[in-house]
Design a protein around this motif. Sequence first.
Motif, PDB file in Angstrom:
ATOM      1  N   VAL A  18      55.503  43.096  30.365  1.00 46.11           N
ATOM      2  CA  VAL A  18      56.147  41.772  31.005  1.00 46.11           C
ATOM      3  C   VAL A  18      57.151  41.541  30.580  1.00 46.11           C
ATOM      4  O   VAL A  18      58.319  41.379  31.289  1.00 46.11           O
ATOM      5  CB  VAL A  18      55.054  40.709  30.997  1.00 46.11           C
ATOM      6  CG1 VAL A  18      55.514  39.274  31.648  1.00 46.11           C
ATOM      7  CG2 VAL A  18      53.571  40.941  31.807  1.00 46.11           C
ATOM      8  N   CYS A  57      59.883  44.008  31.787  1.00 44.19           N
ATOM      9  CA  CYS A  57      60.303  43.609  33.220  1.00 44.19           C
ATOM     10  C   CYS A  57      61.195  42.258  33.045  1.00 44.19           C
ATOM     11  O   CYS A  57      62.309  41.973  33.959  1.00 44.19           O
ATOM     12  CB  CYS A  57      59.138  43.338  34.025  1.00 44.19           C
ATOM     13  SG  CYS A  57      58.055  44.725  34.404  1.00 44.19           S
ATOM     14  N   ALA A  83      60.329  40.602  39.150  1.00 47.10           N
ATOM     15  CA  ALA A  83      59.405  39.793  39.157  1.00 47.10           C
ATOM     16  C   ALA A  83      58.231  40.687  39.305  1.00 47.10           C
ATOM     17  O   ALA A  83      58.069  41.607  40.330  1.00 47.10           O
ATOM     18  CB  ALA A  83      59.451  38.924  40.541  1.00 47.10           C
ATOM     19  N   VAL A  84      57.344  40.592  38.471  1.00 46.50           N
ATOM     20  CA  VAL A  84      56.026  41.573  38.542  1.00 46.50           C
ATOM     21  C   VAL A  84      54.805  40.494  38.408  1.00 46.50           C
ATOM     22  O   VAL A  84      54.637  39.383  38.321  1.00 46.50           O
ATOM     23  CB  VAL A  84      55.893  42.506  37.456  1.00 46.50           C
ATOM     24  CG1 VAL A  84      57.024  43.460  37.383  1.00 46.50           C
ATOM     25  CG2 VAL A  84      55.956  41.939  36.055  1.00 46.50           C
ATOM     26  N   ASP A  85      53.485  41.273  39.227  1.00 41.35           N
ATOM     27  CA  ASP A  85      52.258  40.536  39.092  1.00 41.35           C
ATOM     28  C   ASP A  85      51.248  41.371  38.332  1.00 41.35           C
ATOM     29  O   ASP A  85      51.506  42.360  37.603  1.00 41.35           O
ATOM     30  CB  ASP A  85      51.731  40.218  40.397  1.00 41.35           C
ATOM     31  CG  ASP A  85      51.633  41.720  41.383  1.00 41.35           C
ATOM     32  OD1 ASP A  85      51.447  42.521  40.608  1.00 41.35           O
ATOM     33  OD2 ASP A  85      51.712  41.873  42.637  1.00 41.35           O
ATOM     34  N   GLU A  86      50.026  40.545  38.280  1.00 44.03           N
ATOM     35  CA  GLU A  86      49.116  41.095  37.288  1.00 44.03           C
ATOM     36  C   GLU A  86      48.714  42.489  37.822  1.00 44.03           C
ATOM     37  O   GLU A  86      48.170  43.595  36.914  1.00 44.03           O
ATOM     38  CB  GLU A  86      47.964  40.189  37.115  1.00 44.03           C
ATOM     39  CG  GLU A  86      46.766  40.686  36.329  1.00 44.03           C
ATOM     40  CD  GLU A  86      47.111  41.182  34.886  1.00 44.03           C
ATOM     41  OE1 GLU A  86      46.613  42.108  34.296  1.00 44.03           O
ATOM     42  OE2 GLU A  86      48.049  40.633  34.296  1.00 44.03           O
ATOM     43  N   SER A  87      48.587  43.098  38.800  1.00 47.30           N
ATOM     44  CA  SER A  87      48.093  44.023  39.434  1.00 47.30           C
ATOM     45  C   SER A  87      48.934  45.167  39.101  1.00 47.30           C
ATOM     46  O   SER A  87      48.583  46.414  38.605  1.00 47.30           O
ATOM     47  CB  SER A  87      48.038  44.186  41.081  1.00 47.30           C
ATOM     48  OG  SER A  87      49.518  43.886  41.658  1.00 47.30           O
ATOM     49  N   THR A 102      56.535  47.186  42.708  1.00 50.16           N
ATOM     50  CA  THR A 102      55.098  46.742  43.053  1.00 50.16           C
ATOM     51  C   THR A 102      54.291  47.984  42.571  1.00 50.16           C
ATOM     52  O   THR A 102      54.849  49.030  42.031  1.00 50.16           O
ATOM     53  CB  THR A 102      54.961  46.648  44.549  1.00 50.16           C
ATOM     54  OG1 THR A 102      54.968  48.261  44.868  1.00 50.16           O
ATOM     55  CG2 THR A 102      55.800  45.610  45.335  1.00 50.16           C
ATOM     56  N   ARG A 103      53.175  47.557  42.545  1.00 50.57           N
ATOM     57  CA  ARG A 103      51.907  48.508  42.132  1.00 50.57           C
ATOM     58  C   ARG A 103      52.190  49.764  42.989  1.00 50.57           C
ATOM     59  O   ARG A 103      51.949  50.945  42.369  1.00 50.57           O
ATOM     60  CB  ARG A 103      50.625  47.940  42.200  1.00 50.57           C
ATOM     61  CG  ARG A 103      49.436  48.980  41.849  1.00 50.57           C
ATOM     62  CD  ARG A 103      48.342  48.361  42.172  1.00 50.57           C
ATOM     63  NE  ARG A 103      47.156  49.105  41.417  1.00 50.57           N
ATOM     64  CZ  ARG A 103      46.506  50.173  42.235  1.00 50.57           C
ATOM     65  NH1 ARG A 103      47.215  50.711  43.098  1.00 50.57           N
ATOM     66  NH2 ARG A 103      45.634  50.771  41.596  1.00 50.57           N
TER      67      ARG A 103
END
Length: 225
Positions: free
Chosen positions: A166, A169, A175-179, A214-215
């Motif tokens: 995190v 990044c 901007a990243v998400d938990e996935s 993204t993932r």
Amino acid sequence: MAGSVQPRQLAFVLPHAESLTRDNFLEGPANEAALALIERWPDWPNRIMWLSGEEGSGKSHLASIWAEQSGARTISAHALAAASVPNALATGALVVEDLKAGGFDERALFHLMNLAREDAAFVLMTGRVAPSALEIELRDLRSRLRAVPVVMLAAPDDLLFRALIVKFCADRQLAVDESLVGYLASRIERSYGAARRAIDLLDSEALRLGRPVTRALAAELLRNA
């Protein structure tokens, strides 16, 4: 034109800001002993100390925090020369970064350690391995280095590893998400260097392709790595 090859889009990699302040240091079991050393200064067990840890483990970050506290100057080990030693120790505190076999002037370092002892100066050295693992030709320096207390930074646990992803990044304003974080944490080697390299790759390829980080993008890149 039929059969023409589309040119590969170039990605211009811009420098990213990486904060080396105390507030931005990620704490965990892997680095708690090293952080405690920095925070207890000047109450050190020895005026010359050594931080050891793998690439990206936080040695330079901790050294920067200590330099801010102590007024220390910072010098790369490969730049150390005998003539520059008195000036390097002028503030009474010095960081010597990235000591590795064959990467520094042994006589200059021996001179520095002697002068630091005479002047009661503080010196913080960093290296990927402990001084006992270095091949040192100068016998007196080898003996002196092996007497320096070493504080190790260990490999990150899962919580710290995810936090590092995190942070890397965020340093690049991604901007990243938990996935994505969970995917990377389960797919790449659990090391500081691997986390940094993965985010570097994601950032540069997302820029080149004009896609968000993204993932799905991570899965494509890691599958082809």
